[in-house]
Enzyme design. Structure first.
Site, PDB file in Angstrom:
ATOM      1  N   GLU A 162     -90.458 -47.830  34.627  1.00 33.41           N
ATOM      2  CA  GLU A 162     -90.578 -47.585  33.188  1.00 33.41           C
ATOM      3  C   GLU A 162     -89.311 -47.880  32.376  1.00 33.41           C
ATOM      4  O   GLU A 162     -88.703 -46.976  31.769  1.00 33.41           O
ATOM      5  CB  GLU A 162     -91.042 -46.152  32.933  1.00 33.41           C
ATOM      6  N   GLU A 350     -98.866 -45.181  38.636  1.00 30.29           N
ATOM      7  CA  GLU A 350     -98.938 -43.786  38.190  1.00 30.29           C
ATOM      8  C   GLU A 350    -100.144 -43.555  37.290  1.00 30.29           C
ATOM      9  O   GLU A 350    -100.421 -44.392  36.428  1.00 30.29           O
ATOM     10  CB  GLU A 350     -97.698 -43.374  37.382  1.00 30.29           C
TER      11      GLU A 350
HETATM   12  C1  GCO Z   1     -93.232 -41.478  33.656  1.00 28.61           C
HETATM   13  C2  GCO Z   1     -92.430 -41.215  34.806  1.00 28.61           C
HETATM   14  C3  GCO Z   1     -92.746 -39.946  35.538  1.00 28.61           C
HETATM   15  C4  GCO Z   1     -93.295 -38.820  34.668  1.00 28.61           C
HETATM   16  C5  GCO Z   1     -94.817 -38.896  34.584  1.00 28.61           C
HETATM   17  C6  GCO Z   1     -95.347 -37.824  33.639  1.00 28.61           C
HETATM   18  O1  GCO Z   1     -94.196 -42.233  33.818  1.00 28.61           O
HETATM   19  O2  GCO Z   1     -92.880 -40.990  32.597  1.00 28.61           O
HETATM   20  O3  GCO Z   1     -92.547 -42.295  35.728  1.00 28.61           O
HETATM   21  O4  GCO Z   1     -91.481 -39.625  36.029  1.00 28.61           O
HETATM   22  O5  GCO Z   1     -92.950 -37.578  35.215  1.00 28.61           O
HETATM   23  O6  GCO Z   1     -95.214 -40.103  34.051  1.00 28.61           O
HETATM   24  O7  GCO Z   1     -94.764 -38.000  32.382  1.00 28.61           O
END
Ligand code: GCO
Length: 445
Positions: A162, A350
């Site tokens: 990200e 994710e």
């Molecule tokens: C993101 C990060 C994670 C977060 C999850 C929830 O995508 O922001 O990779 O570390 O904890 O997404 O916000």
């Protein structure tokens, strides 16, 4: 249906679960410092202990095994391995990841390793961080340490997690570590150096890994949902026709297409000491999959002048505990439009939701909202797969409740409940539900 060798996984990140912030020679990261700034993290929480995964990893891998996942996405703490970010390796730190990988493989779980998930070495930040023109070389040095030690067993890599967040939120808006608000001009360097670091890392892994590497990265996947069947092009325009560092194209186009969005490319090309053509060749090293993190999205259409506009969600639309809307179609439209543009197998690196989880009188954690959320999103992903999108995997965020950045421990994303007073792990109802989905390869959705 999902392909027979589909990756069913869960995802975590080093700073969010490991703790042991000053154990066995780990160096400071920007999050160790930022979380100590008054007011930056809710309730003054930090990752000093987190889920104590550094000391409890065997117990956690056992829970993964019982869950039945065949893949696990974790990230490496750069400053645990290289306390100063470059130079002397902390052997105890590197040994931890060596042992973690072995424990995963012993349990037939494929390691998916993210090299950088926001916990940037504080000593490198003091040298200018991503603004320093040497920052790609620093990341390459770090990549070499991990690749040379682990590539005989690790085959799946994501370089960066990200960049929209660690550059956007961390360097433009200041809400994440290191809490900077750079000028647009300086941000161009930070973006460009980050992507150069990615390219150098991919090149080294591709040329030096001891086993066949499969390489990608894990950007935010910013997804637009067409309001009607006539709005698919509006969705493409929202997702890709811009030079916004908070969206997709600035990060994905250089990597997969070898070019920046027009306006952004002109700005970077005007920077002194930048050889844009040569740099884009480095940045666009071939990748093996398209990974992205997607949780929710915008509904788009066009106005009477043909401009793309976003629509307010229907009144009363379901939201999660962290106040994000539930828009399950994102896992249909995202994979579909990313696959159409970048022509790489899609892995959702994710997806998941924050819920007001608690341990009930019966000692269990009932989280029907999370089961509903994941069920709906997997149905969308399955629809994309059945319509011909190559979908190779899904990593549920997250295995454990953990440190949710600026929200601290106030948001619970895990399918395993963590009691932060005792470190007791309690699988939630969603853990057992996800286990049944994995066993059926999604046929029971
Ligand atoms: C993101 C990060 C994670 C977060 C999850 C929830 O995508 O922001 O990779 O570390 O904890 O997404 O916000």
């Amino acid at each position: 249906m999902f392909k027979k060798d589909f990756f069913w996984g869960t995802a975590t990140a080093s700073y969010q679960i490991e703790g042991a912030f000053n154990q066995d020679g780990r160096g400071l990261s920007v999050w160790d410092v930022f979380s100590r700034w008054p007011g930056k993290v809710r309730d003054g929480h930090n990752g000093d202990i987190a889920c104590d995964h550094y000391n409890r990893y065997k117990e956690d891998v056992k829970l993964m095994k019982e869950l039945g996942i065949n893949a696990y996405r974790f990230s490496v703490s750069w400053s645990r391995v290289l306390p100063d970010g470059i130079g002397k390796v902390n052997e105890k730190g590197l040994d931890f990841y060596d042992r973690l990988v072995d424990e995963l493989l012993k349990n037939n779980i494929t390691p998916f390793m993210t090299l950088f998930h926001w916990d940037y070495p504080y000593e490198l930040y003091r040298k200018g961080g991503w603004l320093n023109p040497d920052s790609p070389k620093w990341f390459l040095e770090y990549t070499k340490v991990l690749c040379d030690r682990l590539s005989d067993r690790v085959q799946y890599y994501m370089t960066l997690n990200e960049p929209q967040c660690f550059i956007g939120v961390g360097h433009k808006w200041g809400g994440h570590a290191p809490g900077l608000r750079l000028s647009d001009y300086d941000l161009l360097y930070a973006v460009h150096n980050t992507l150069l670091a990615h390219g150098e890392s991919v090149k080294y892994i591709r040329e030096n890994a001891k086993t066949k590497p499969h390489i990608g990265f894990a950007p935010c996947g910013i997804v637009a949902i067409p309001s009607t069947g006539n709005d698919v092009d509006a969705a493409r325009r929202y997702m890709f026709d811009n030079s916004d560092i908070g969206r997709n194209a600035v990060w994905m186009d250089p990597v997969y297409l070898g070019k920046y969005p027009k306006e952004f490319g002109e700005q970077v090309g005007n920077l002194p000491k930048i050889d844009l053509d040569a740099d884009l060749k480095t940045i666009s090293q071939p990748l093996d999959f398209f990974g992205c993190n997607t949780y929710h999205g915008e509904i788009v259409t066009t106005d009477s002048s043909g401009n793309v506009i976003t629509l307010r969600k229907p009144v009363g639309n379901t939201r999660t505990a962290i106040n994000w809307h539930v828009t399950p179609e994102v896992l249909y439209w995202g994979p579909k439009l990313f696959y159409e543009r970048y022509q790489k197998p899609v892995i959702m690196t994710e997806n998941g939701m924050a819920n007001c989880d608690t341990i009930s009188f019966d000692g269990k954690c009932h989280d029907p909202q999370r089961i509903d959320y994941v069920h709906r999103h997997l149905l969308s992903l399955k629809k994309a797969a059945e319509e011909g999108v190559e979908v190779d995997g899904y990593f549920l965020w997250s295995l454990l409740d953990n440190f949710e950045w600026a929200e601290g421990y106030n948001e619970r994303f895990g399918i395993i409940y963590v009691d932060y007073q005792t470190q007791k792990r309690t699988p939630k109802d969603s853990y057992y539900w996800y286990k049944s989905v994995i066993e059926a390869n999604g046929e029971n959705l």
